[in-house]
Design a protein around this motif. Structure first.
Motif, PDB file in Angstrom:
ATOM      1  N   MET A   1      54.529  37.066  42.722  1.00  0.00           N
ATOM      2  CA  MET A   1      53.297  36.950  42.273  1.00  0.00           C
ATOM      3  C   MET A   1      53.289  36.821  40.635  1.00  0.00           C
ATOM      4  O   MET A   1      54.654  37.649  40.380  1.00  0.00           O
ATOM      5  N   THR A   2      52.935  36.317  40.073  1.00  0.00           N
ATOM      6  CA  THR A   2      52.397  36.517  38.720  1.00  0.00           C
ATOM      7  C   THR A   2      51.818  37.776  38.208  1.00  0.00           C
ATOM      8  O   THR A   2      51.431  38.201  38.788  1.00  0.00           O
ATOM      9  N   SER A   3      52.640  37.649  36.586  1.00  0.00           N
ATOM     10  CA  SER A   3      51.719  38.690  36.014  1.00  0.00           C
ATOM     11  C   SER A   3      50.315  38.980  35.624  1.00  0.00           C
ATOM     12  O   SER A   3      49.960  37.930  35.435  1.00  0.00           O
ATOM     13  N   GLU A   4      49.891  39.941  35.512  1.00  0.00           N
ATOM     14  CA  GLU A   4      48.794  39.921  34.772  1.00  0.00           C
ATOM     15  C   GLU A   4      47.880  38.976  33.362  1.00  0.00           C
ATOM     16  O   GLU A   4      48.643  39.122  32.443  1.00  0.00           O
ATOM     17  N   ASN A   5      46.992  38.946  33.456  1.00  0.00           N
ATOM     18  CA  ASN A   5      46.673  37.856  32.269  1.00  0.00           C
ATOM     19  C   ASN A   5      46.097  39.189  31.654  1.00  0.00           C
ATOM     20  O   ASN A   5      45.633  40.232  31.241  1.00  0.00           O
ATOM     21  N   GLN A   6      46.620  38.503  30.185  1.00  0.00           N
ATOM     22  CA  GLN A   6      46.991  39.735  29.189  1.00  0.00           C
ATOM     23  C   GLN A   6      45.518  39.903  28.628  1.00  0.00           C
ATOM     24  O   GLN A   6      45.203  41.128  28.531  1.00  0.00           O
ATOM     25  N   GLN A   7      43.535  39.184  29.101  1.00  0.00           N
ATOM     26  CA  GLN A   7      43.023  39.630  29.103  1.00  0.00           C
ATOM     27  C   GLN A   7      42.328  41.384  29.791  1.00  0.00           C
ATOM     28  O   GLN A   7      41.469  42.497  29.394  1.00  0.00           O
ATOM     29  N   THR A   8      42.938  41.725  30.919  1.00  0.00           N
ATOM     30  CA  THR A   8      42.638  42.442  31.853  1.00  0.00           C
ATOM     31  C   THR A   8      43.668  43.759  31.763  1.00  0.00           C
ATOM     32  O   THR A   8      43.114  44.685  31.936  1.00  0.00           O
ATOM     33  N   ASP A   9      44.897  43.034  31.106  1.00  0.00           N
ATOM     34  CA  ASP A   9      45.730  44.241  30.501  1.00  0.00           C
ATOM     35  C   ASP A   9      45.607  45.327  30.259  1.00  0.00           C
ATOM     36  O   ASP A   9      45.841  46.657  29.964  1.00  0.00           O
ATOM     37  N   ASP A  10      44.962  44.633  28.745  1.00  0.00           N
ATOM     38  CA  ASP A  10      44.175  44.940  27.686  1.00  0.00           C
ATOM     39  C   ASP A  10      42.316  46.854  28.084  1.00  0.00           C
ATOM     40  O   ASP A  10      42.804  47.182  26.884  1.00  0.00           O
ATOM     41  N   LEU A  11      42.207  46.233  29.049  1.00  0.00           N
ATOM     42  CA  LEU A  11      41.483  47.585  29.643  1.00  0.00           C
ATOM     43  C   LEU A  11      41.758  48.370  29.998  1.00  0.00           C
ATOM     44  O   LEU A  11      43.268  49.197  30.881  1.00  0.00           O
ATOM     45  N   HIS A  68      41.180  36.213  49.454  1.00  0.00           N
ATOM     46  CA  HIS A  68      41.140  35.528  50.658  1.00  0.00           C
ATOM     47  C   HIS A  68      42.318  36.072  51.086  1.00  0.00           C
ATOM     48  O   HIS A  68      43.167  36.856  51.199  1.00  0.00           O
ATOM     49  N   GLN A  69      42.323  36.146  52.350  1.00  0.00           N
ATOM     50  CA  GLN A  69      42.937  37.097  53.803  1.00  0.00           C
ATOM     51  C   GLN A  69      43.355  37.951  53.457  1.00  0.00           C
ATOM     52  O   GLN A  69      44.404  38.991  53.613  1.00  0.00           O
ATOM     53  N   ASN A  70      41.674  39.360  52.620  1.00  0.00           N
ATOM     54  CA  ASN A  70      42.303  41.209  52.135  1.00  0.00           C
ATOM     55  C   ASN A  70      43.329  41.012  50.611  1.00  0.00           C
ATOM     56  O   ASN A  70      44.484  41.431  51.463  1.00  0.00           O
ATOM     57  N   SER A  71      43.863  39.543  50.410  1.00  0.00           N
ATOM     58  CA  SER A  71      44.933  39.877  48.969  1.00  0.00           C
ATOM     59  C   SER A  71      44.020  39.793  48.125  1.00  0.00           C
ATOM     60  O   SER A  71      42.419  39.405  47.948  1.00  0.00           O
ATOM     61  N   PHE A  72      44.916  40.174  47.430  1.00  0.00           N
ATOM     62  CA  PHE A  72      44.479  40.263  45.671  1.00  0.00           C
ATOM     63  C   PHE A  72      45.379  39.419  44.436  1.00  0.00           C
ATOM     64  O   PHE A  72      46.319  38.843  45.014  1.00  0.00           O
ATOM     65  N   TYR A  73      44.441  38.335  43.895  1.00  0.00           N
ATOM     66  CA  TYR A  73      45.129  37.717  42.829  1.00  0.00           C
ATOM     67  C   TYR A  73      44.613  37.730  41.355  1.00  0.00           C
ATOM     68  O   TYR A  73      44.491  38.503  41.343  1.00  0.00           O
ATOM     69  N   GLU A  74      45.836  36.701  40.367  1.00  0.00           N
ATOM     70  CA  GLU A  74      44.741  37.602  39.214  1.00  0.00           C
ATOM     71  C   GLU A  74      44.289  37.360  39.292  1.00  0.00           C
ATOM     72  O   GLU A  74      43.265  37.910  38.057  1.00  0.00           O
ATOM     73  N   ALA A  75      42.473  36.543  39.811  1.00  0.00           N
ATOM     74  CA  ALA A  75      41.455  36.596  39.181  1.00  0.00           C
ATOM     75  C   ALA A  75      40.833  37.761  40.360  1.00  0.00           C
ATOM     76  O   ALA A  75      39.661  38.078  39.904  1.00  0.00           O
ATOM     77  N   THR A  76      41.008  38.433  40.718  1.00  0.00           N
ATOM     78  CA  THR A  76      40.977  39.423  41.602  1.00  0.00           C
ATOM     79  C   THR A  76      39.446  40.327  40.792  1.00  0.00           C
ATOM     80  O   THR A  76      39.081  41.019  40.530  1.00  0.00           O
ATOM     81  N   LEU A  77      40.872  41.017  40.224  1.00  0.00           N
ATOM     82  CA  LEU A  77      40.503  42.301  38.986  1.00  0.00           C
ATOM     83  C   LEU A  77      39.188  41.830  38.593  1.00  0.00           C
ATOM     84  O   LEU A  77      37.989  42.515  38.174  1.00  0.00           O
ATOM     85  N   PRO A  78      39.253  41.047  37.358  1.00  0.00           N
ATOM     86  CA  PRO A  78      38.452  40.213  36.163  1.00  0.00           C
ATOM     87  C   PRO A  78      37.397  39.749  37.128  1.00  0.00           C
ATOM     88  O   PRO A  78      35.793  40.401  36.629  1.00  0.00           O
ATOM     89  N   VAL A  79      37.328  39.384  38.587  1.00  0.00           N
ATOM     90  CA  VAL A  79      35.991  39.239  38.927  1.00  0.00           C
ATOM     91  C   VAL A  79      35.472  40.374  39.683  1.00  0.00           C
ATOM     92  O   VAL A  79      33.924  40.836  39.873  1.00  0.00           O
ATOM     93  N   ALA A  80      36.044  41.774  40.278  1.00  0.00           N
ATOM     94  CA  ALA A  80      35.770  42.741  40.625  1.00  0.00           C
ATOM     95  C   ALA A  80      34.969  43.622  39.826  1.00  0.00           C
ATOM     96  O   ALA A  80      33.878  44.072  39.628  1.00  0.00           O
ATOM     97  N   LEU A  81      35.363  43.562  38.438  1.00  0.00           N
ATOM     98  CA  LEU A  81      34.565  44.556  36.957  1.00  0.00           C
ATOM     99  C   LEU A  81      33.457  44.161  36.559  1.00  0.00           C
ATOM    100  O   LEU A  81      32.353  44.521  36.711  1.00  0.00           O
TER     101      LEU A  81
END
Length: 257
Positions: A1-11, A68-81
């Motif tokens: 998995m790739t690291s979290e986007n900086q925009q969500t790191d700062d939250l 998708h398929q109960n998995s989390f991706y880089e976009a998951t947290l920002p969308v959930a927020l």
């Protein structure tokens, strides 16, 4: 998995930005989903607030690549927020078709959004994570920062969801109770469990929704409650039917009882 986007790191957990700030301040195309980058989200997310509830409900289904398929991706947290940030928006009070197949009636889009957020939270539920760690010999979550950062933000989501625990609309209220269950596992929220437990008991006293009842009964059982007196005949029949179907569906071992 790739690291979290900086925009969500700062939250900071508990901090929920305005939905428009999230929409405009997130580089969606730089975030991974199950189907490539999240560039489509900049157009899909505003449709959740469209004047037409049919378009709103359809927009919820467009979010599938971030879970998708109960998995989390880089976009998951920002969308959930973003979803959490729009729960109180007046547009989400519009009535649309039920999102789940077992929906008993059309309900507010807000209930469908709570359903979506709750479903995502269940994918990061302690019980589910423990099962995943057993399956992957304990190595899976160490390499899954997208889940870890979501878990850190459970207080943020709980704050947004808990505002609707006493909502006048039954569908919204029940969706909020069910969504709150996996969120309250965060150590900082354990003190809210008794209050949520009381709301769960009230739901079980009135609701006939099979999905909601099962989530609530499972939660109380996991928390050490004796649920025998809370189960309806339909609950017992569904549980027996589930066990029967599991153990007649190709399982090669004897049931563990």
């Amino acid at each position: 998995m790739t690291s979290e986007n900086q925009q969500t790191d700062d939250l900071t957990p508990d901090e929920l930005p305005h939905h428009q700030s999230l929409l405009e301040g997130t580089a969606w195309a730089s975030l991974g989903t199950a189907r490539g980058n999240g560039g489509f989200l900049s157009a899909a997310l505003p449709r959740l607030l469209d004047a037409d509830p049919t378009i709103q409900i359809r927009a919820i289904s467009e979010l599938e690549p971030v879970c998708h398929q109960n998995s989390f991706y880089e976009a998951t947290l920002p969308v959930a927020l973003y979803v959490a940030a729009i729960l109180a928006h007046p547009a989400t009070a519009a009535v649309g078709a039920g999102r789940r197949a077992d929906s008993e009636r059309d309900g507010p889009v807000r209930a469908a959004l709570l359903d979506w957020l709750g479903s995502l939270a269940y994918d990061a539920y302690n019980e589910c994570l423990a099962a995943a760690e057993r399956h992957f010999d304990g190595d899976d979550l160490d390499d899954y920062p997208e889940v870890r950062v979501f878990l850190d933000h459970r207080p943020t989501f709980y704050r947004a969801v808990s505002a609707f625990l006493g909502h006048e609309d039954t569908a919204v209220r029940e969706a909020a109770v069910v969504a709150a269950i996996p969120l309250i596992e965060h150590p900082a929220l354990i003190g809210h469990r008794d209050e949520l437990g009381r709301r769960i008991h009230r739901l079980l006293a009135t609701s006939t929704n099979r999905y909601n009842r099962k989530r609530c009964l499972d939660a109380l059982k996991n928390w050490g409650y004796d649920i025998a007196a809370l189960e309806s005949p339909a609950d017992v029949a569904a549980r027996v039917r589930y066990v029967r179907d599991v153990w007649t569906g190709g399982c090669t071992e004897e049931p563990p009882f």
